[in-house]
Design a protein around this motif. Structure first.
Motif, PDB file in Angstrom:
ATOM      1  N   HIS A 271       0.860  -1.191   0.000  1.00  0.00           N
ATOM      2  CA  HIS A 271       0.000   0.000   0.000  1.00  0.00           C
ATOM      3  C   HIS A 271       0.892   1.235   0.000  1.00  0.00           C
ATOM      4  N   GLU A 272       0.444   2.286  -0.649  1.00  0.00           N
ATOM      5  CA  GLU A 272       1.122   3.566  -0.499  1.00  0.00           C
ATOM      6  C   GLU A 272       0.784   4.131   0.864  1.00  0.00           C
ATOM      7  N   VAL A 273       1.810   4.584   1.566  1.00  0.00           N
ATOM      8  CA  VAL A 273       1.599   5.157   2.899  1.00  0.00           C
ATOM      9  C   VAL A 273       2.430   6.429   3.072  1.00  0.00           C
ATOM     10  N   SER A 274       2.052   7.203   4.076  1.00  0.00           N
ATOM     11  CA  SER A 274       2.914   8.278   4.558  1.00  0.00           C
ATOM     12  C   SER A 274       3.472   7.816   5.880  1.00  0.00           C
ATOM     13  N   LEU A 275       4.743   8.091   6.075  1.00  0.00           N
ATOM     14  CA  LEU A 275       5.382   7.616   7.295  1.00  0.00           C
ATOM     15  C   LEU A 275       5.961   8.788   8.073  1.00  0.00           C
ATOM     16  N   LEU A 276       5.612   8.857   9.348  1.00  0.00           N
ATOM     17  CA  LEU A 276       6.174   9.886  10.212  1.00  0.00           C
ATOM     18  C   LEU A 276       6.849   9.176  11.373  1.00  0.00           C
ATOM     19  N   GLU A 277       8.104   9.512  11.595  1.00  0.00           N
ATOM     20  CA  GLU A 277       8.859   8.794  12.621  1.00  0.00           C
ATOM     21  C   GLU A 277       9.453   9.768  13.632  1.00  0.00           C
ATOM     22  N   MET A 278       9.386   9.374  14.879  1.00  0.00           N
ATOM     23  CA  MET A 278      10.065  10.143  15.915  1.00  0.00           C
ATOM     24  C   MET A 278      10.949   9.209  16.740  1.00  0.00           C
ATOM     25  N   ASP A 279      12.217   9.511  16.808  1.00  0.00           N
ATOM     26  CA  ASP A 279      13.142   8.759  17.648  1.00  0.00           C
ATOM     27  C   ASP A 279      13.589   9.689  18.781  1.00  0.00           C
ATOM     28  N   GLY A 280      13.620   9.146  20.002  1.00  0.00           N
ATOM     29  CA  GLY A 280      14.075   9.951  21.134  1.00  0.00           C
ATOM     30  C   GLY A 280      12.932  10.368  22.048  1.00  0.00           C
ATOM     31  N   GLN A 281      13.243  11.237  22.992  1.00  0.00           N
ATOM     32  CA  GLN A 281      12.194  11.659  23.920  1.00  0.00           C
ATOM     33  C   GLN A 281      12.276  13.135  24.291  1.00  0.00           C
TER      34      GLN A 281
END
Ligand code: ADP
Ligand code: G6P
Length: 355
Positions: A271-281
């Motif tokens: 599937h085509e998706v949008s990906l948003l990633e957050m690493d850390g705090q």
């Protein structure tokens, strides 16, 4: 028929293994809808249901067809479809969606037995949470939106240790053994459901600390399917581009190992998706407004609503990282989806019902 359509319940599916943060997510979601959900008043104290003005959350463990003894005798886990009654699940979710009350069974987590049923009236929003909301195609087709919480093995292990060792007195060995014992059925019956989810929240160990697998600092990915009606994926800076962003500096206090965002188009199970990633705090939640102001399509009703929600529930697990942030945003997106669906039905009830 106009009235019936307007009243029709919207059904949301939330899938995850147990101990993966479903109840925390539900608390964030019902808060966005304007009120904490509580157990039904005057009912069975072991009921798994939560009710607020708008939302009813039912736990799919209630559709266990085999109780604890039955599962032991037959040698099947709760994850195994043979321990669950999908016909009844389908019939009852369908009935609620059509505006009819049902007598839903109760799986008593204390006794491991099936208790007498409880009456579930059709709410505005029904959330079905548990191991198998997307397993059965008939049930899946009833869902207006679906979410899968995908907690990687390393992180699942870290959370289990924290809860089962600290709070329940289990040993490290027994926790390891129980995770191992569940794994084949988890892989066979639970994990594959993520391909059907409209949004997946994936929780992985950080990449900011080389070789880390403590599960304290997390890398969290929000995977949003393209082309889902009434759901426009969140983006960072510029829709459709690929962005890597370190927000730490003058406007965001970060201590080691810092924070890193990634955003861009991707594919997920073709599937085509949008990906948003957050690493850390986050060190300071009040500074979250800085991050929030760079995100778009977050379905807030006023500037700073994400930050406000995060501050309000800063005591919930995951509030200082991407799990809390993305759960909050998905909650806002579901509110938006609900409002758009209702508005569409009110305009053209017959057309909307057919769609
Ligand atoms: P479920 O309803 O799926 O069983 P819960 O929401 O009750 O899961 O969470 C189970 C436990 O997992 C919590 O008590 C907590 O220890 C841990 N946990 C859940 N979500 C997070 C998170 N985002 N960050 C850290 N720990 C978490
Ligand atoms: C529920 C949970 C399962 C858990 C089971 C315990 O159904 O959703 O994740 O495994 O209870 O089963 P047991 O057979 O150990 O009582």
């Amino acid at each position: 028929s106009v009235i019936r359509c307007e009243q029709e319940t919207i059904v949301i599916g939330l899938a995850a293994d147990s101990g993966c943060g479903k109840s925390t997510f539900m608390r964030r979601l019902t808060s966005v809808f304007g009120g904490a959900a509580e157990p039904p008043k005057g009912g069975n104290p072991d009921s798994n249901t939560l009710i607020s003005d708008t939302t009813t959350v039912i736990c799919l463990d209630d559709y266990h067809s085999l109780d604890r003894t039955g599962r032991k005798e037959k040698g099947v886990t709760a994850l195994d479809p043979r321990a669950n009654d999908f016909d009844l699940m389908y019939e009852q979710v369908k009935a609620i969606k059509e505006g009819k009350a049902v007598e839903k069974p109760i799986y008593n987590h204390v006794s491991g037995l099936l208790d007498p049923p409880e009456l579930i009236k059709p709410p505005k929003i029904l959330v079905i949470e548990g191991l198998h909301p997307m397993y059965d195609q008939r049930v899946r087709d009833l869902l207006d939106f679906s979410i899968y919480l995908d907690i990687s093995n390393e992180v699942k292990f870290a959370w289990k240790i924290q809860r089962d060792m600290a709070e329940r007195g289990h040993s490290l060995e027994s926790i390891k053994a129980s995770i191992e014992a569940r794994k084949p059925d988890f892989d066979a019956y639970i994990d594959p459901q993520k391909q059907y989810a409209d949004a997946v929240i994936e929780v992985l160990p950080t990449q900011l600390i080389p070789g880390d697998n403590e599960g304290k600092v997390l890398r969290v990915r929000l995977i949003m399917k393209e082309g889902v009606k009434y759901f426009n994926p969140v983006y960072l800076f510029d829709e459709g581009s690929t962005i890597s962003w370190i927000p730490c500096g003058r406007k965001l206090t970060c201590s080691y190992p810092g924070i890193k965002f990634n955003y861009g188009p991707d594919t997920y199970f073709s599937h085509e998706v949008s990906l948003l990633e957050m690493d850390g705090q986050f060190d300071r939640l009040d500074e979250l407004i800085y991050v929030e102001s760079h995100l778009s399509n977050i379905s807030t009703k006023f500037y700073g609503e994400v930050t406000q929600q995060m501050l309000k529930h800063s005591d919930f697990p995951g509030s200082n990282n991407g799990t809390g942030l993305f759960q909050t945003i998905v909650g806002l997106k579901i509110r938006d989806l609900y409002e758009q669906l209702i508005a569409a039905r009110a305009k053209t009830p017959v057309e909307a019902a057919k769609a």
